[in-house]
Each structure stands twice: as C-alpha cells, then as structure tokens.
Motif scaffolding. Structure first.
Motif, PDB file in Angstrom:
ATOM      1  N   ALA A  61      11.152  12.945  -3.748  1.00 37.52           N
ATOM      2  CA  ALA A  61      11.670  11.721  -4.362  1.00 37.52           C
ATOM      3  C   ALA A  61      10.827  11.541  -6.027  1.00 37.52           C
ATOM      4  CB  ALA A  61      11.525  10.293  -4.037  1.00 37.52           C
ATOM      5  N   GLY A  62       9.658  12.495  -5.891  1.00 42.76           N
ATOM      6  CA  GLY A  62       9.012  12.276  -7.361  1.00 42.76           C
ATOM      7  C   GLY A  62       7.425  12.303  -7.128  1.00 42.76           C
ATOM      8  N   LEU A  63       6.727  11.436  -8.050  1.00 46.00           N
ATOM      9  CA  LEU A  63       5.392  11.639  -7.983  1.00 46.00           C
ATOM     10  C   LEU A  63       4.994  10.158  -7.822  1.00 46.00           C
ATOM     11  CD1 LEU A  63       4.639  13.846 -11.028  1.00 46.00           C
ATOM     12  CD2 LEU A  63       4.305  14.468  -8.489  1.00 46.00           C
ATOM     13  N   ALA A  64       3.845   9.856  -7.117  1.00 49.51           N
ATOM     14  CA  ALA A  64       3.026   8.390  -6.798  1.00 49.51           C
ATOM     15  C   ALA A  64       1.390   8.967  -7.210  1.00 49.51           C
ATOM     16  CB  ALA A  64       3.158   8.103  -5.487  1.00 49.51           C
ATOM     17  N   SER A  65       0.776   8.048  -7.900  1.00 49.61           N
ATOM     18  CA  SER A  65      -0.393   8.448  -8.323  1.00 49.61           C
ATOM     19  C   SER A  65      -1.342   7.165  -8.340  1.00 49.61           C
ATOM     20  CB  SER A  65      -0.589   8.710  -9.921  1.00 49.61           C
ATOM     21  OG  SER A  65      -0.121   7.676 -10.810  1.00 49.61           O
ATOM     22  N   LEU A  66      -2.729   7.496  -8.148  1.00 47.86           N
ATOM     23  CA  LEU A  66      -3.688   6.334  -7.942  1.00 47.86           C
ATOM     24  C   LEU A  66      -4.993   6.907  -9.013  1.00 47.86           C
ATOM     25  CD1 LEU A  66      -4.894   3.861  -6.628  1.00 47.86           C
ATOM     26  CD2 LEU A  66      -5.917   5.400  -4.975  1.00 47.86           C
ATOM     27  N   SER A  67      -5.149   6.006 -10.074  1.00 45.85           N
ATOM     28  CA  SER A  67      -6.223   6.258 -10.720  1.00 45.85           C
ATOM     29  C   SER A  67      -7.656   6.468 -10.350  1.00 45.85           C
ATOM     30  CB  SER A  67      -6.276   5.144 -11.968  1.00 45.85           C
ATOM     31  OG  SER A  67      -5.052   5.034 -12.480  1.00 45.85           O
ATOM     32  N   ALA A  68      -8.280   7.178 -10.913  1.00 45.49           N
ATOM     33  CA  ALA A  68      -9.935   7.416 -10.537  1.00 45.49           C
ATOM     34  C   ALA A  68     -10.723   6.119 -10.193  1.00 45.49           C
ATOM     35  CB  ALA A  68     -10.554   8.231 -11.274  1.00 45.49           C
ATOM     36  N   GLY A  69     -11.370   6.097  -9.203  1.00 46.58           N
ATOM     37  CA  GLY A  69     -12.312   5.015  -8.894  1.00 46.58           C
ATOM     38  C   GLY A  69     -13.562   5.433  -7.848  1.00 46.58           C
ATOM     39  N   GLN A  70     -14.433   4.343  -7.661  1.00 47.07           N
ATOM     40  CA  GLN A  70     -15.887   5.097  -6.830  1.00 47.07           C
ATOM     41  C   GLN A  70     -15.565   4.267  -5.790  1.00 47.07           C
ATOM     42  OE1 GLN A  70     -18.584   4.564 -10.181  1.00 47.07           O
ATOM     43  NE2 GLN A  70     -19.139   6.507  -9.390  1.00 47.07           N
ATOM     44  N   GLY A  71     -16.393   4.661  -4.581  1.00 42.81           N
ATOM     45  CA  GLY A  71     -16.735   4.015  -3.398  1.00 42.81           C
ATOM     46  C   GLY A  71     -15.522   3.980  -2.389  1.00 42.81           C
ATOM     47  N   ASP A  72     -16.070   3.409  -1.122  1.00 42.81           N
ATOM     48  CA  ASP A  72     -15.519   2.953  -0.076  1.00 42.81           C
ATOM     49  C   ASP A  72     -14.067   2.368  -0.430  1.00 42.81           C
ATOM     50  OD1 ASP A  72     -17.548   4.243   1.273  1.00 42.81           O
ATOM     51  OD2 ASP A  72     -17.774   2.866   2.588  1.00 42.81           O
ATOM     52  N   ARG A  73     -14.185   1.540  -1.124  1.00 39.15           N
ATOM     53  CA  ARG A  73     -12.831   0.485  -1.521  1.00 39.15           C
ATOM     54  C   ARG A  73     -11.821   1.899  -2.044  1.00 39.15           C
ATOM     55  NH1 ARG A  73     -13.354  -4.945  -4.646  1.00 39.15           N
ATOM     56  NH2 ARG A  73     -14.088  -5.431  -2.772  1.00 39.15           N
ATOM     57  N   GLN A  74     -12.069   2.523  -3.052  1.00 40.54           N
ATOM     58  CA  GLN A  74     -11.240   3.332  -3.566  1.00 40.54           C
ATOM     59  C   GLN A  74     -10.658   4.473  -2.493  1.00 40.54           C
ATOM     60  OE1 GLN A  74     -10.033   3.686  -6.265  1.00 40.54           O
ATOM     61  NE2 GLN A  74      -9.245   5.980  -6.756  1.00 40.54           N
ATOM     62  N   MET A  75     -11.487   5.072  -1.539  1.00 39.85           N
ATOM     63  CA  MET A  75     -10.936   5.865  -0.600  1.00 39.85           C
ATOM     64  C   MET A  75     -10.182   4.856   0.254  1.00 39.85           C
ATOM     65  SD  MET A  75     -11.818   8.811  -0.818  1.00 39.85           S
ATOM     66  CE  MET A  75     -11.121   9.385   0.788  1.00 39.85           C
ATOM     67  N   ALA A  76     -10.300   3.740   0.587  1.00 40.89           N
ATOM     68  CA  ALA A  76      -9.465   2.957   1.262  1.00 40.89           C
ATOM     69  C   ALA A  76      -8.070   2.990   0.517  1.00 40.89           C
ATOM     70  CB  ALA A  76      -9.930   1.495   1.557  1.00 40.89           C
ATOM     71  N   ALA A  77      -7.962   2.897  -0.598  1.00 39.21           N
ATOM     72  CA  ALA A  77      -6.863   2.836  -1.365  1.00 39.21           C
ATOM     73  C   ALA A  77      -5.926   4.284  -1.364  1.00 39.21           C
ATOM     74  CB  ALA A  77      -7.035   2.351  -2.813  1.00 39.21           C
ATOM     75  N   VAL A  78      -7.079   5.477  -1.417  1.00 37.19           N
ATOM     76  CA  VAL A  78      -6.416   6.559  -1.306  1.00 37.19           C
ATOM     77  C   VAL A  78      -5.717   6.703   0.157  1.00 37.19           C
ATOM     78  CG1 VAL A  78      -6.966   9.144  -1.004  1.00 37.19           C
ATOM     79  CG2 VAL A  78      -8.014   7.730  -3.014  1.00 37.19           C
ATOM     80  N   ALA A  79      -6.415   6.381   1.335  1.00 40.01           N
ATOM     81  CA  ALA A  79      -5.867   6.515   2.511  1.00 40.01           C
ATOM     82  C   ALA A  79      -4.484   5.606   2.736  1.00 40.01           C
ATOM     83  CB  ALA A  79      -6.646   5.940   3.335  1.00 40.01           C
ATOM     84  N   GLN A  80      -4.458   4.535   2.163  1.00 40.16           N
ATOM     85  CA  GLN A  80      -3.098   3.751   2.192  1.00 40.16           C
ATOM     86  C   GLN A  80      -2.101   4.468   1.553  1.00 40.16           C
ATOM     87  OE1 GLN A  80      -2.742   1.083   3.984  1.00 40.16           O
ATOM     88  NE2 GLN A  80      -4.732   0.343   4.678  1.00 40.16           N
ATOM     89  N   MET A  81      -2.409   4.989   0.313  1.00 39.50           N
ATOM     90  CA  MET A  81      -1.285   5.680  -0.577  1.00 39.50           C
ATOM     91  C   MET A  81      -0.905   6.798   0.221  1.00 39.50           C
ATOM     92  SD  MET A  81      -2.022   7.327  -4.228  1.00 39.50           S
ATOM     93  CE  MET A  81      -0.891   8.429  -4.787  1.00 39.50           C
TER      94      MET A  81
END
Length: 280
Positions: free
Chosen positions: A143-163
């Motif tokens: 269907a296309g692309l989904a992206s997540l901007s760069a960030g740091q720390g465990d909270r960012q990796m939690a967002a990556v995992a959810q995405m």
C-alpha cells in the motif's frame, strides 16, 4: 489504526507483536559504549579534529596548522599563537527499513520472512540505542510507505516496535496489489536520516528489481547501506526428494534447488552496498 487479527494468522511466527521486539532489548549496555562529548543528539565525536562543538585541544601553533583556528584569547594571554581544535561530530543514526511486501509474507518454516526481518532489524535498533545513537524506521508494504522520524532511547524503540507490528498486521490483511518497488523509498530515506548514517534494509532476494538498483546506489553514496537478505529454509537447504505441485487439476513432480545469489550479490556490491545473508 488497530487491525483485528484472528484465526490462523494470530499465531507466533505469523503475526508480529511489539512485545517480542521489545524483548530483544539487551539486559546491559553494549560493550565499549561511551558517552559522547558532543551535545548534539545522535552524534558521536570522531577521532580526528574537525568543526564540531566540543573542544579537542588547545595548543601552541606550529608550521602547517590552519591559521583560521588561531584562538585570539589564548594567543593574547600567552603572547604565543595558539590554535583551538574541536571534535568532528559523526552522526550515529540508524535507519531500519522493513520490506513487508508479498515476497516477504511467506515462509516454509515456522516463521514468515517478514517476522524474521522485523526481529533482525529490532536487534540492530537496540544495539544502536544502547550506544546512544538515533534510530528511525521505514516500512514498505503493497500500500505504500510508513515512516518514523529519528529519536533516542527505549521510548523510541517502543515506538519502532509498535510501528513494525501495526504495519505487519495491515500487510497481512490487505489485498495484494501492485505496490511500489524499493525505488519509492529512496527519497524518503534520504530525508529521514542525514549523510553518514547507517541504513539497514531487510528484504528478500526477490524484492530487489533491476530498476531499484539506481535508487539504492544513490543512498549508498553518502550513507552506509547494509542489505540483509532474509532467506527461507527452502532456499538455503531444500529437501532432497521430489515434491508434488498441483494447481488443483493436474500434478507435477519437481525438485527444489538452493538459491544461487551470486549475481544478486555482485549487483548490490557494485553499487556500494554491504550485503549480509540472514538464514533461518
């Protein structure tokens, strides 16, 4: 958007969950981790002098030094020309690219290639996080692309995992269509992370079309591009016996052969990409 996954697809190895990606977090910081002197998030001081923000040394001027680095205060205080040099900031940003198109939503073992790709990328993301780097993510589906901007720390990796988990659910439930190739993500990737970043692309050998190579080459010129080819057990070590293939009306017998990646590896290496094979 929450997608309801039920029945046969709601099984380990078929459905990707954020929890399994979060569980890949190392229990202790990576060996050799150091706290960067630079104040810019996601940047590490390189070993050579440059034009960063953090002082590397203040010393007397010698023949051959750049006169533009002469420090007026130290020179006036000592009566001897002094130069000031700074650490050259080096970006430690990692972009994780997951290919969740049709060829990845498949597998002959107990885990889809797409799930193995997400686990592989998450482990890389955790390594970057533990050394203090930035992590960004990009997912390619039919269907296309989904992206997540760069960030740091465990909270960012939690967002990556959810995405990753959410986009994987969507990929499993969407009807197949003629989605864009890898060329479609090159421009988005270049906007997400600066030159000098690492880009980890997890895809299948069948996911890289000849038209994709020029776009990947542009990414590899100013960034370190690592292509992880997620291989299925049937491609690495096919069963030695003949197998029956049917279309519902007729049967044929045939033997599988191990996938020959020689030409594919040569093409990717030629554009400046580093290639790794990820078996089951």
């Amino acid at each position: 958007m929450v997608v309801s996954i039920a029945g046969a697809l709601n099984q380990p190895g078929l459905r990707l969950t954020a929890g399994e990606l979060l569980a890949l977090r190392p229990l202790a910081p990576a060996a050799g981790r150091h706290r960067p002197a630079t104040r810019r998030p996601g940047a590490l001081p390189a070993r050579f002098p440059g034009a960063g923000m953090d002082l590397r040394e203040l010393r007397a001027w010698v023949e051959g030094d750049d006169p533009r680095r002469i420090d007026p205060s130290a020179t006036a205080r000592t009566g001897i020309p002094h130069i000031r040099s700074f650490h050259e900031d080096r970006d430690d940003t990692t972009l994780l690219i997951a290919d969740f198109r049709g060829p990845m939503l498949w597998g002959t073992g107990d885990t889809l290639r797409s799930v193995r790709a997400a686990r592989h990328l998450a482990a890389i993301g955790w390594q970057a996080t533990m050394r203090g780097g930035n992590v960004a993510a990009l997912v390619l589906t039919e269907a296309g692309l989904a992206s997540l901007s760069a960030g740091q720390g465990d909270r960012q990796m939690a967002a990556v995992a959810q995405m990753l988990a959410g986009e994987h659910d969507l990929a499993l439930t969407r009807h197949r269509s003629e989605g864009g190739g890898l060329a479609a993500l090159a421009g988005r990737a270049a906007r997400l992370v600066p030159p000098g970043s690492r880009i980890h692309l997890a895809t299948a050998p069948q996911g890289i079309a000849p038209d994709d190579l020029s776009a990947l080459a542009r990414l590899a010129r100013r960034r370190r591009l690592i292509v992880s080819l997620i291989l299925d057990p049937a491609e690495v070590a096919p069963v030695p016996r003949a197998l029956a293939v049917t279309d519902g009306a007729a049967f044929l017998m045939g033997r599988l052969q191990a996938l020959d990646l020689g030409a594919e590896l040569a093409r990717l290496t030629a554009i400046g990409a580093q290639v790794e094979q990820v078996p089951s």
